[in-house]
Design an enzyme around this catalytic site. Structure first.
Site, short mmCIF file in Angstrom:
data_model
loop_
_atom_site.label_atom_id
_atom_site.label_comp_id
_atom_site.label_asym_id
_atom_site.label_seq_id
_atom_site.Cartn_x
_atom_site.Cartn_y
_atom_site.Cartn_z
N ASP A 38 9.16 -6.15 1.64
CA ASP A 38 9.20 -5.75 3.05
C ASP A 38 10.59 -5.16 3.27
O ASP A 38 11.59 -5.76 2.87
CB ASP A 38 8.94 -6.91 4.02
CG ASP A 38 8.57 -6.35 5.39
OD1 ASP A 38 7.56 -5.62 5.48
OD2 ASP A 38 9.31 -6.58 6.36
N SER A 91 0.85 -1.22 0.00
CA SER A 91 0.00 0.00 0.00
C SER A 91 0.87 1.25 0.00
O SER A 91 0.37 2.36 0.06
CB SER A 91 -0.88 0.03 1.26
OG SER A 91 -1.48 -1.21 1.46
N ASP A 120 14.31 8.67 3.85
CA ASP A 120 15.30 9.16 2.88
C ASP A 120 15.94 10.51 3.23
O ASP A 120 17.14 10.67 3.04
CB ASP A 120 14.69 9.23 1.46
CG ASP A 120 14.54 7.85 0.85
OD1 ASP A 120 13.79 7.69 -0.12
OD2 ASP A 120 15.18 6.90 1.37
O1 LIG Z 1 13.54 3.25 0.10
C1 LIG Z 1 13.21 3.64 1.23
N1 LIG Z 1 13.43 4.91 1.64
C2 LIG Z 1 13.02 5.35 2.86
N2 LIG Z 1 12.37 4.59 3.77
C3 LIG Z 1 12.13 3.28 3.38
C4 LIG Z 1 12.53 2.76 2.15
N3 LIG Z 1 12.18 1.46 2.09
C5 LIG Z 1 11.52 1.20 3.25
N4 LIG Z 1 11.51 2.29 4.02
C6 LIG Z 1 10.89 2.45 5.34
C7 LIG Z 1 9.49 3.05 5.16
C8 LIG Z 1 8.65 2.27 6.14
O2 LIG Z 1 8.71 2.95 7.38
C9 LIG Z 1 9.36 0.96 6.26
C10 LIG Z 1 8.74 -0.04 5.30
O3 LIG Z 1 7.82 -0.80 6.04
P1 LIG Z 1 7.02 -1.93 5.23
O4 LIG Z 1 6.13 -2.66 6.15
O5 LIG Z 1 7.98 -2.72 4.38
O6 LIG Z 1 6.20 -1.06 4.19
P2 LIG Z 1 4.84 -0.27 4.42
O7 LIG Z 1 4.17 -0.72 5.69
O8 LIG Z 1 5.12 1.19 4.27
O9 LIG Z 1 3.95 -0.73 3.18
P3 LIG Z 1 3.65 -2.28 2.80
O10 LIG Z 1 3.87 -3.11 4.03
O11 LIG Z 1 2.20 -2.23 2.37
O12 LIG Z 1 4.57 -2.66 1.68
O13 LIG Z 1 10.73 1.16 5.91
MG LIG Z 2 4.06 -2.77 6.11
#
Ligand SMILES: O=c1nc[nH]c2c1ncn2[C@H]1C[C@H](O)[C@@H](COP(=O)(O)OP(=O)(O)OP(=O)(O)O)O1
Ligand SMILES: [Mg+2]
EC number: 3.6.1.66
Length: 200
Positions: A70, A8, A155
């Site tokens: 993830d 999402s 970032d």
């Molecule tokens: O390139 C990135 N640049 C900056 N921050 C990032 C990046 N990649 C992951 N992040 C951080 C954002 C979030 O705080 C966590 C992901 O958590 P994560 O559970 O994998 O994703 P999410 O909950 O935002 O969406 P979803 O689970 O639906 O894929 O790490």
């Molecule tokens: Mg997540």
């Protein structure tokens, strides 16, 4: 060939769509209404597979190819926290800004202005041919004075190894070349090419 993204996160959708531009990319929320997927795995890989399997099962389409991500940031001075808890570091429903500010405060609480850190991305693919998970990492450091508003999440406070600007300041084309997500997707695209070949 359609690729359903089991995420999402708008920042991830944008980056994955750009890096997988030979596929018709669609977010799972546009196909099924699953609400929040519970990520109760204890590794990035476990959570990526939970998300991909959950969406694949809900689609109930034998031709579906589902890809999930993830990911998170691990900070050396914080014993590699927040890690798999990066999305909810500042609590359930935390925004990117809340999480970033909490990480800045955690550095300051240790009397630090910066620390080595790295991002991890685990990318899973679930389809009728099988289940796959690949990883990518990006090393650098976090600083206590966020700069720039590019990218997403943490970032603005992350400076990749070999650069002196944050991912919030750097051109998005640079992140596309060096990020944990682009490295993992580079491997995922080998799997996707094999699937595409097997289906034609
Ligand atoms: O390139 C990135 N640049 C900056 N921050 C990032 C990046 N990649 C992951 N992040 C951080 C954002 C979030 O705080 C966590 C992901 O958590 P994560 O559970 O994998 O994703 P999410 O909950 O935002 O969406 P979803 O689970 O639906 O894929 O790490
Ligand atoms: Mg997540």
């Amino acid at each position: 060939m359609q690729l359903v993204l089991a995420t999402s996160n708008k920042g991830k959708i944008r980056e994955i769509a750009q890096l997988c531009d030979s596929f018709e990319v669609v977010a799972f929320n546009d196909l099924v209404d699953l609400g929040e997927i519970v990520e109760d795995g204890d590794t990035f890989a476990a959570n990526a597979m939970i998300k991909a399997r959950t969406v694949y099962d809900a689609l109930n389409d034998p031709d579906a190819i589902v890809l999930s991500d993830d990911s998170g940031i691990s900070v050396e001075a914080l014993d590699n926290a927040p890690g798999i808890y990066s999305a909810r570091y500042a609590g359930k429903g935390a925004t990117d800004k809340d999480n970033l500010n909490k990480l800045v405060e955690a550095l300051k609480a240790k009397g630090l202005t910066e620390s080595p850190a790295f991002y991890t991305a685990a990318i899973s693919i679930v389809c009728r041919e099988g289940e796959y998970t690949v990883h990518g990492w990006m090393h650098g450091k976090v600083i206590d004075t966020p700069r720039g508003d590019g990218g997403f999440g943490y970032d603005p406070m992350f400076i990749p190894q070999g650069y002196d600007q944050t991912l919030g300041e750097l051109d998005g084309e640079i992140k596309k070349r060096i990020s944990h997500r682009s490295k993992a997707l580079g491997l995922a695209k080998v799997v996707l090419a094999t699937i595409r070949k097997a289906r034609h």
